[in-house]
Design a protein around this motif. Structure first.
Motif, PDB file in Angstrom:
ATOM      1  N   ASP A 270       0.841  -1.196   0.000  1.00  0.00           N
ATOM      2  CA  ASP A 270       0.000   0.000   0.000  1.00  0.00           C
ATOM      3  C   ASP A 270       0.881   1.252   0.000  1.00  0.00           C
ATOM      4  O   ASP A 270       2.060   1.207   0.368  1.00  0.00           O
ATOM      5  CB  ASP A 270      -0.899  -0.041   1.239  1.00  0.00           C
ATOM      6  N   MET A 271       0.287   2.375  -0.390  1.00  0.00           N
ATOM      7  CA  MET A 271       1.034   3.633  -0.403  1.00  0.00           C
ATOM      8  C   MET A 271       0.782   4.439   0.874  1.00  0.00           C
ATOM      9  O   MET A 271       1.542   4.342   1.819  1.00  0.00           O
ATOM     10  CB  MET A 271       0.685   4.441  -1.669  1.00  0.00           C
TER      11      MET A 271
ATOM     12  N   LEU B 158       3.612  -1.147  -5.890  1.00  0.00           N
ATOM     13  CA  LEU B 158       2.743  -0.322  -5.056  1.00  0.00           C
ATOM     14  C   LEU B 158       1.319  -0.514  -5.537  1.00  0.00           C
ATOM     15  O   LEU B 158       1.047  -0.465  -6.736  1.00  0.00           O
ATOM     16  CB  LEU B 158       3.148   1.147  -5.146  1.00  0.00           C
ATOM     17  N   GLN B 159       0.387  -0.756  -4.590  1.00  0.00           N
ATOM     18  CA  GLN B 159      -1.017  -0.899  -4.952  1.00  0.00           C
ATOM     19  C   GLN B 159      -1.814  -0.004  -4.006  1.00  0.00           C
ATOM     20  O   GLN B 159      -1.548   0.044  -2.813  1.00  0.00           O
ATOM     21  CB  GLN B 159      -1.458  -2.363  -4.895  1.00  0.00           C
ATOM     22  N   THR B 160      -2.760   0.737  -4.593  1.00  0.00           N
ATOM     23  CA  THR B 160      -3.321   1.862  -3.841  1.00  0.00           C
ATOM     24  C   THR B 160      -4.781   2.132  -4.171  1.00  0.00           C
ATOM     25  O   THR B 160      -5.247   1.842  -5.274  1.00  0.00           O
ATOM     26  CB  THR B 160      -2.486   3.135  -4.135  1.00  0.00           C
TER      27      THR B 160
ATOM     28  N   TYR C 108      -5.754   5.086  -4.407  1.00  0.00           N
ATOM     29  CA  TYR C 108      -5.706   6.316  -5.184  1.00  0.00           C
ATOM     30  C   TYR C 108      -6.090   6.051  -6.643  1.00  0.00           C
ATOM     31  O   TYR C 108      -5.921   4.944  -7.156  1.00  0.00           O
ATOM     32  CB  TYR C 108      -4.297   6.898  -5.203  1.00  0.00           C
TER      33      TYR C 108
ATOM     34  N   ALA D  32      -1.929   9.120  -7.742  1.00  0.00           N
ATOM     35  CA  ALA D  32      -0.729   8.310  -7.511  1.00  0.00           C
ATOM     36  C   ALA D  32       0.456   8.878  -8.287  1.00  0.00           C
ATOM     37  O   ALA D  32       1.574   8.962  -7.760  1.00  0.00           O
ATOM     38  CB  ALA D  32      -0.977   6.862  -7.899  1.00  0.00           C
TER      39      ALA D  32
ATOM     40  N   THR E 228      -3.321   1.119  -9.515  1.00  0.00           N
ATOM     41  CA  THR E 228      -4.250   2.038  -8.860  1.00  0.00           C
ATOM     42  C   THR E 228      -5.677   1.494  -8.914  1.00  0.00           C
ATOM     43  O   THR E 228      -6.000   0.626  -9.723  1.00  0.00           O
ATOM     44  CB  THR E 228      -4.193   3.421  -9.515  1.00  0.00           C
ATOM     45  N   SER E 229      -6.518   2.023  -8.047  1.00  0.00           N
ATOM     46  CA  SER E 229      -7.859   1.459  -7.875  1.00  0.00           C
ATOM     47  C   SER E 229      -8.733   1.608  -9.111  1.00  0.00           C
ATOM     48  O   SER E 229      -9.683   0.846  -9.287  1.00  0.00           O
ATOM     49  CB  SER E 229      -8.554   2.118  -6.681  1.00  0.00           C
TER      50      SER E 229
ATOM     51  N   SER F 217     -12.103  -2.276  -5.438  1.00  0.00           N
ATOM     52  CA  SER F 217     -10.919  -2.059  -4.615  1.00  0.00           C
ATOM     53  C   SER F 217     -10.998  -2.930  -3.363  1.00  0.00           C
ATOM     54  O   SER F 217     -11.877  -3.774  -3.215  1.00  0.00           O
ATOM     55  CB  SER F 217     -10.787  -0.576  -4.272  1.00  0.00           C
TER      56      SER F 217
ATOM     57  N   GLY G 182      -0.021  -3.537   4.512  1.00  0.00           N
ATOM     58  CA  GLY G 182      -0.809  -2.314   4.578  1.00  0.00           C
ATOM     59  C   GLY G 182      -1.097  -1.921   6.007  1.00  0.00           C
ATOM     60  O   GLY G 182      -0.801  -2.666   6.951  1.00  0.00           O
TER      61      GLY G 182
ATOM     62  N   ASP H  62      -6.709  -3.345   3.792  1.00  0.00           N
ATOM     63  CA  ASP H  62      -5.467  -3.841   3.195  1.00  0.00           C
ATOM     64  C   ASP H  62      -5.265  -5.315   3.524  1.00  0.00           C
ATOM     65  O   ASP H  62      -4.943  -6.129   2.652  1.00  0.00           O
ATOM     66  CB  ASP H  62      -4.254  -3.055   3.715  1.00  0.00           C
TER      67      ASP H  62
END
Length: 228
Positions: free
Chosen positions: A10-11, A113-115, A117, A122, A146-147, A153, A179, A184
């Motif tokens: 996660d970011m 990275l998975q987010t 956002y 992002a 990204t989502s 998500s 996360g 997460d």
């Protein structure tokens, strides 16, 4: 052989310290649109998921209009406010995170990275951090998902699966998901990841995360190399 082949991280609150701005802006944007405050427990429920889905869920929880048109309108305003806030207070990596990326990648582990956002937000954060994405040794991470690239998500597993696709990793048992929110950890568990790691650098404490599905709890993602 390393214990895991992919770290899907996660970011905000996990690798990137943005001081909780994303949720401050989310709360204020929805409250302004709804004309009423957002209860804290309602906001907590939507942390870690896509911000479009969060706005939809918050409106529904407030008994407000959750139509696509209304959510789209609020989401656009949220994005503008958040990018402005990040320009004024640029996010920073948590201590030790860039070094962690380098250590994992030097050991043959892919880092994605998975987010929650959107791609636009992002990208603005990555640019501000001067982080690059690609397979070269000088790149910061291998992939970003990204989502807005997935059907749903977190806690759905699709962000994790897209990270696997993007990095060519096929065995979910060799995937580590980390996360700072229950969503997460739920996504990691729903994906069947071999490592589901909670970190207390964001919105939730270790005690709160301990009640969620996990394999490990760490102080920070900077400590991930200890799991190799």
């Amino acid at each position: 052989m390393t214990a895991f082949q992919l770290a899907a991280l996660d970011m905000a609150g996990t690798t990137v310290d943005e001081g909780g701005l994303v949720y401050d802006v989310l709360e204020s944007t929805v409250a302004d649109a709804a004309g009423e405050p957002v209860p804290h427990d309602l906001l907590l429920r939507w942390k870690g998921t896509s911000k479009w889905e969060a706005i939809h869920g918050l409106l529904r929880g407030l008994g407000q209009d959750p139509s696509t048109a209304q959510v789209d309108k609020i989401f656009d305003g949220f994005g503008e406010r958040l990018i402005t806030a990040y320009r004024e207070t640029p996010p920073q990596p948590f201590p030790g995170v860039p070094e962690m990326f380098q250590t994992l990648r030097s050991r043959g582990v892919k880092v994605a990275l998975q987010t929650g956002y959107s791609a636009e937000i992002a990208a603005a954060i990555l640019d501000g951090l001067d982080w690059t994405v690609g397979p070269a040794p000088e790149d910061t991470v291998d992939a970003v998902v990204t989502s807005d690239l997935v059907a749903a998500s977190r806690p759905a597993p699709y962000l994790v699966f897209r990270c696997m696709e993007a990095t060519g990793v096929s065995d979910v048992r060799r995937v580590l998901v980390a996360g700072d929110t229950p969503n997460d950890l739920g996504a990691g568990a729903n994906a069947g990841a071999g490592f589901v790691v909670g970190v207390a650098t964001g919105s939730f404490t270790h005690d709160q995360l301990a009640t969620e599905p996990h394999t490990h709890l760490l102080a920070s993602t900077a400590d991930l190399p200890t799991l190799l």
